[in-house]
Design a protein around this motif. Structure first.
Motif, mmCIF file in Angstrom:
data_model
loop_
_atom_site.group_PDB
_atom_site.id
_atom_site.type_symbol
_atom_site.label_atom_id
_atom_site.label_comp_id
_atom_site.label_asym_id
_atom_site.label_seq_id
_atom_site.Cartn_x
_atom_site.Cartn_y
_atom_site.Cartn_z
ATOM 1 N N ARG A 69 -8.340 5.974 -4.462
ATOM 2 C CA ARG A 69 -8.739 4.565 -4.533
ATOM 3 C C ARG A 69 -8.712 4.067 -5.981
ATOM 4 O O ARG A 69 -8.354 2.908 -6.229
ATOM 5 N N ALA A 70 -9.092 4.905 -6.936
ATOM 6 C CA ALA A 70 -9.040 4.491 -8.336
ATOM 7 C C ALA A 70 -7.607 4.307 -8.810
ATOM 8 O O ALA A 70 -7.332 3.460 -9.672
ATOM 9 N N LEU A 71 -6.674 5.079 -8.260
ATOM 10 C CA LEU A 71 -5.266 4.961 -8.631
ATOM 11 C C LEU A 71 -4.558 3.817 -7.917
ATOM 12 O O LEU A 71 -3.386 3.555 -8.185
ATOM 13 N N GLY A 72 -5.236 3.171 -6.986
ATOM 14 C CA GLY A 72 -4.626 2.070 -6.258
ATOM 15 C C GLY A 72 -3.902 2.486 -5.004
ATOM 16 O O GLY A 72 -3.213 1.649 -4.399
ATOM 17 N N HIS A 73 -4.030 3.752 -4.576
ATOM 18 C CA HIS A 73 -3.385 4.225 -3.357
ATOM 19 C C HIS A 73 -4.368 4.154 -2.195
ATOM 20 O O HIS A 73 -5.586 4.283 -2.384
ATOM 21 N N PRO A 74 -3.876 3.997 -0.982
ATOM 22 C CA PRO A 74 -4.777 4.066 0.181
ATOM 23 C C PRO A 74 -5.273 5.486 0.371
ATOM 24 O O PRO A 74 -4.622 6.453 -0.028
ATOM 25 N N ILE A 75 -6.442 5.609 0.958
ATOM 26 C CA ILE A 75 -7.016 6.939 1.159
ATOM 27 C C ILE A 75 -6.222 7.723 2.195
ATOM 28 O O ILE A 75 -6.036 8.945 2.062
ATOM 29 N N ARG A 76 -5.695 7.047 3.216
ATOM 30 C CA ARG A 76 -4.968 7.738 4.275
ATOM 31 C C ARG A 76 -3.693 8.367 3.733
ATOM 32 O O ARG A 76 -2.982 7.773 2.916
ATOM 33 N N ARG A 77 -3.386 9.560 4.186
ATOM 34 C CA ARG A 77 -2.192 10.259 3.725
ATOM 35 C C ARG A 77 -0.934 9.546 4.202
ATOM 36 O O ARG A 77 -0.918 8.881 5.235
ATOM 37 N N ARG A 78 0.134 9.735 3.458
ATOM 38 C CA ARG A 78 1.405 9.134 3.842
ATOM 39 C C ARG A 78 1.927 9.826 5.097
ATOM 40 O O ARG A 78 2.008 11.051 5.166
ATOM 41 N N THR A 79 2.293 9.037 6.090
ATOM 42 C CA THR A 79 2.723 9.579 7.378
ATOM 43 C C THR A 79 4.251 9.588 7.466
ATOM 44 O O THR A 79 4.961 9.155 6.564
ATOM 45 N N THR A 80 4.753 10.082 8.592
ATOM 46 C CA THR A 80 6.188 10.231 8.789
ATOM 47 C C THR A 80 6.858 8.867 8.859
ATOM 48 O O THR A 80 6.401 7.978 9.570
ATOM 49 N N PRO A 81 7.969 8.661 8.141
ATOM 50 C CA PRO A 81 8.653 7.360 8.210
ATOM 51 C C PRO A 81 9.345 7.185 9.551
ATOM 52 O O PRO A 81 9.543 8.145 10.303
ATOM 53 N N PRO A 82 9.781 5.968 9.893
ATOM 54 C CA PRO A 82 10.462 5.736 11.170
ATOM 55 C C PRO A 82 11.794 6.474 11.239
ATOM 56 O O PRO A 82 12.460 6.682 10.221
ATOM 57 N N ARG B 204 6.638 7.638 16.438
ATOM 58 C CA ARG B 204 6.974 6.975 15.185
ATOM 59 C C ARG B 204 5.710 6.401 14.549
ATOM 60 O O ARG B 204 4.982 5.626 15.167
ATOM 61 N N THR B 205 5.427 6.777 13.292
ATOM 62 C CA THR B 205 4.290 6.266 12.532
ATOM 63 C C THR B 205 4.788 5.845 11.169
ATOM 64 O O THR B 205 5.729 6.417 10.624
ATOM 65 N N VAL B 206 4.158 4.851 10.595
ATOM 66 C CA VAL B 206 4.527 4.354 9.277
ATOM 67 C C VAL B 206 3.265 4.200 8.443
ATOM 68 O O VAL B 206 2.149 4.174 8.969
ATOM 69 N N GLN B 207 3.477 4.129 7.132
ATOM 70 C CA GLN B 207 2.354 3.937 6.225
ATOM 71 C C GLN B 207 1.938 2.471 6.225
ATOM 72 O O GLN B 207 2.773 1.578 6.166
ATOM 73 N N ALA B 208 0.631 2.219 6.275
ATOM 74 C CA ALA B 208 0.135 0.848 6.259
ATOM 75 C C ALA B 208 0.395 0.214 4.901
ATOM 76 O O ALA B 208 0.365 0.875 3.875
ATOM 77 N N ASP B 209 0.653 -1.085 4.923
ATOM 78 C CA ASP B 209 0.913 -1.803 3.690
ATOM 79 C C ASP B 209 -0.373 -1.908 2.870
ATOM 80 O O ASP B 209 -1.477 -1.901 3.404
ATOM 81 N N ARG B 210 -0.231 -2.016 1.545
ATOM 82 C CA ARG B 210 -1.402 -2.058 0.668
ATOM 83 C C ARG B 210 -2.213 -3.327 0.861
ATOM 84 O O ARG B 210 -3.385 -3.383 0.524
ATOM 85 N N GLY B 211 -1.599 -4.365 1.357
ATOM 86 C CA GLY B 211 -2.320 -5.617 1.532
ATOM 87 C C GLY B 211 -3.242 -5.636 2.730
ATOM 88 O O GLY B 211 -4.054 -6.555 2.877
ATOM 89 N N LEU B 212 -3.122 -4.669 3.622
ATOM 90 C CA LEU B 212 -3.943 -4.653 4.832
ATOM 91 C C LEU B 212 -5.324 -4.115 4.515
ATOM 92 O O LEU B 212 -5.469 -3.127 3.804
ATOM 93 N N ARG B 213 -6.360 -4.747 5.072
ATOM 94 C CA ARG B 213 -7.726 -4.304 4.800
ATOM 95 C C ARG B 213 -8.042 -2.986 5.485
ATOM 96 O O ARG B 213 -8.772 -2.166 4.970
ATOM 97 N N GLY B 214 -7.526 -2.804 6.693
ATOM 98 C CA GLY B 214 -7.867 -1.605 7.441
ATOM 99 C C GLY B 214 -6.854 -0.501 7.308
ATOM 100 O O GLY B 214 -6.648 0.272 8.238
ATOM 101 N N ARG B 215 -6.215 -0.396 6.154
ATOM 102 C CA ARG B 215 -5.144 0.585 5.991
ATOM 103 C C ARG B 215 -5.662 2.013 5.999
ATOM 104 O O ARG B 215 -4.926 2.943 6.300
ATOM 105 N N ASP B 216 -6.946 2.230 5.639
ATOM 106 C CA ASP B 216 -7.497 3.576 5.585
ATOM 107 C C ASP B 216 -8.152 3.996 6.891
ATOM 108 O O ASP B 216 -8.606 5.131 7.016
#
Length: 557
Positions: free
Chosen positions: A466-479, A490-502
């Protein structure tokens, strides 16, 4: 740290952005006065007792003025003190009096806020039915009628205290004890404090003495009242009634003891050689029978490095707990590096022991961060002021004790001060759900046969990311490269602008219902809900029973 036993909810508001904590604004160092003669101690006793009596009278006059204090009243008080001591001692006494009155005023306002919070909580819980479950926003009703019966009395008590404190605050009345309220109360519990009346009296008088002088830039060695030369010689300007005790010119008394500051002595010597202001305080530790001298000065505001510069070389994520710091190195891409580190401390015992334990743990943390080559340490911006109240948590004494044991404020102040000497920056982040989401996304993946990972270690990863600006959730498999599900779900990483990305990804059906509600596409009249009974109608490919029975007859038109 998250409260145990609470369900993980959805964050409706955005998190506070990480920020670099400003550096320290002052320095204080201390050394012991050794090899004092009997004459030296006699002079220190006499000066401290005389100035302490004057300081007590000045504080009484300041408290009597209340809100009607003005510059003329301050000038009158200083003039009266000058006649009994000296102009410089009078200035130091009046300044200390104003600081003590202002501190008592701030503490009074904080106590009023705590009482208001307690009254609001009691009213809310009394308005709920007995046994009503609480929510994540506010607690529910009381467990039993017996507990509910005793809470109105508690409410009336807090309301009476609140009215009294509000009246005192409006009238400018503060209650201050020179020497400390805790030591004053020990007078009535000498057996519990393991003190005799003579020992308590000696400590009480020593705490009420006054031997402190503010510095002044441009004067010789930065202080004319208590002068400390670069080679460690101490000369005290005696008050007018004690001028006959002087052993040096101009009414000064030179102590036989020499001071040599081991810690930050070079910085202090540079200041006194340049005649820059340094404040000194001489005090007696009556329990040990030792005299100490404390030197303090203000330092220019340390310009903190930009947040991007602090993130360039990664960070050390630190999770604060009641008995240890859990730390993990995070590179600039948000990946954990190496193994987790834990720095234990014991916060039981005396205040000096707790402070030493905290300093020792922070020192080991800072040395390890320096070896890792990072430029910053990430911590949670914790504030448990509203989480330790008796009215909010009630019988949950273990949780209240656990939260009270975490040294949040003291940790932040001391870590900022010590990190500045190591050339490290401190980045504070929003503490919301770092422990929960860290344990959910990083606890199991970081476990290994030769490495035991705890949920606190996982929380340190969440804090660092969170201090580095990354979401807490790990990066998932791309499409996958095609639209079919042959490559798996198929799972994708949530965009940084989303509030519920973690948060945990909700099922597809829930997201479809939410999208339908947002667009206003409601089911048409006549549509039926899909159940096991009408599965043949809702499934276009047909169920297993229909396929076994053969094709359905063609309806008549």
């Amino acid at each position: 740290m998250a409260e145990p036993g609470r369900p993980l909810g959805t964050i409706d508001a955005p998190f506070d952005a990480p920020f670099v904590v400003p550096g320290p604004s002052g320095v204080a160092i201390r050394d012991r006065l050794k090899e004092l003669t009997a004459e030296d101690e006699k002079v220190l006793h006499a000066v401290g007792e005389l100035l302490g009596r004057l300081a007590s009278g000045d504080l009484k006059a300041r408290c009597a003025d209340g809100n009607s204090h003005c510059t003329n009243r301050w000038a009158v008080r200083k003039r009266d003190l000058t006649a009994e001591s000296s102009s410089r001692w009078a200035g130091s006494i009046t300044k200390a009096t104003h600081d003590q009155w202002a501190l008592a005023r701030r503490c009074q306002l904080a106590h009023i806020h705590n009482l208001q919070a307690g009254v609001r909580m009691l009213r809310h819980r009394l308005s709920q039915p007995i046994g009503e479950p609480g929510t994540k926003r506010a607690p529910g009703g009381y467990r039993s009628a017996h507990e509910w019966f005793h809470k109105p009395r508690r409410l009336h008590t807090l309301q009476a205290r609140l009215e009294q404190e509000r009246a005192d605050h409006q009238a400018g009345i503060v209650h201050v004890v020179r020497g400390g309220k805790r030591l004053l109360n020990q007078r009535h519990h000498l057996e519990k404090a393991q003190l005799t009346e003579a020992e308590w009296r000696q400590r009480w008088e020593a705490e009420r003495w006054f031997l402190a002088a503010d510095g002044e830039s441009g004067k010789r060695y930065g202080n004319e009242t208590i002068r400390l030369t670069p080679d460690g010689q101490i000369a005290i300007k005696l008050p007018a009634p004690l001028a006959h005790l002087a052993n040096a010119a101009h009414g000064r008394y030179v102590l036989t003891s020499r001071v040599a500051f081991k810690h930050r002595g070079t910085g202090w010597r540079d200041r006194v050689c340049a005649n820059r202001a340094v404040a000194y305080r001489i005090h007696l530790d009556a329990a040990r029978g030792r005299w100490y001298l404390t030197a303090s000065w203000q330092r220019p505001a340390v310009e903190t490095i930009p947040l991007q510069a602090a993130r360039a070389q990664g960070m050390i994520g630190v999770d604060t707990n009641a008995d240890h710091f859990a730390a993990w190195q995070i590179d600039r891409h948000g990946n954990p590096v190496g193994d987790p580190h834990r720095f234990f401390y014991d916060l039981s015992g005396t205040a000096g022991h707790r402070d030493a334990q905290l300093r020792h743990a922070l020192t080991r943390l800072l040395y390890w961060a320096q070896r890792c080559g990072v430029a910053a340490i990430a911590i949670e911006d914790l504030d448990f002021a509203q989480e330790k109240t008796r009215e909010k948590h009630g019988r949950r004494k273990r949780f209240r004790q656990l939260v009270s044991g975490i040294p949040a404020g003291r940790l932040k102040a001391r870590l900022v001060s010590m990190a500045a000497e190591f050339g490290l920056a401190i980045v504070a982040v929003d503490p919301a759900y770092t422990s929960r989401w860290g344990a959910q996304h990083w606890h199991k993946p970081m476990a290994a046969p030769r490495r035991r990972t705890t949920r606190h270690d996982a929380a340190s990863i969440a804090i660092g990311r969170r201090a580095l600006g990354h979401p807490i959730r790990r990066r998932t498999t791309p499409p996958p490269h095609h639209q079919s599900d042959g490559a798996g779900h198929r799972t994708v990483q949530a965009d940084r602008g989303l509030r519920g990305r973690d948060e945990t990804r909700r099922p597809v059906t829930d997201r479809a219902h939410d999208a339908r509600a947002r667009t206003g596409n409601t089911p048409r009249t006549g549509d039926t809900q899909r159940t096991r009974a009408n599965q043949c109608i809702q499934n276009r490919s047909g169920c297993a029973q229909c396929r076994a029975a053969g094709p359905s007859p063609t309806p008549d038109h």
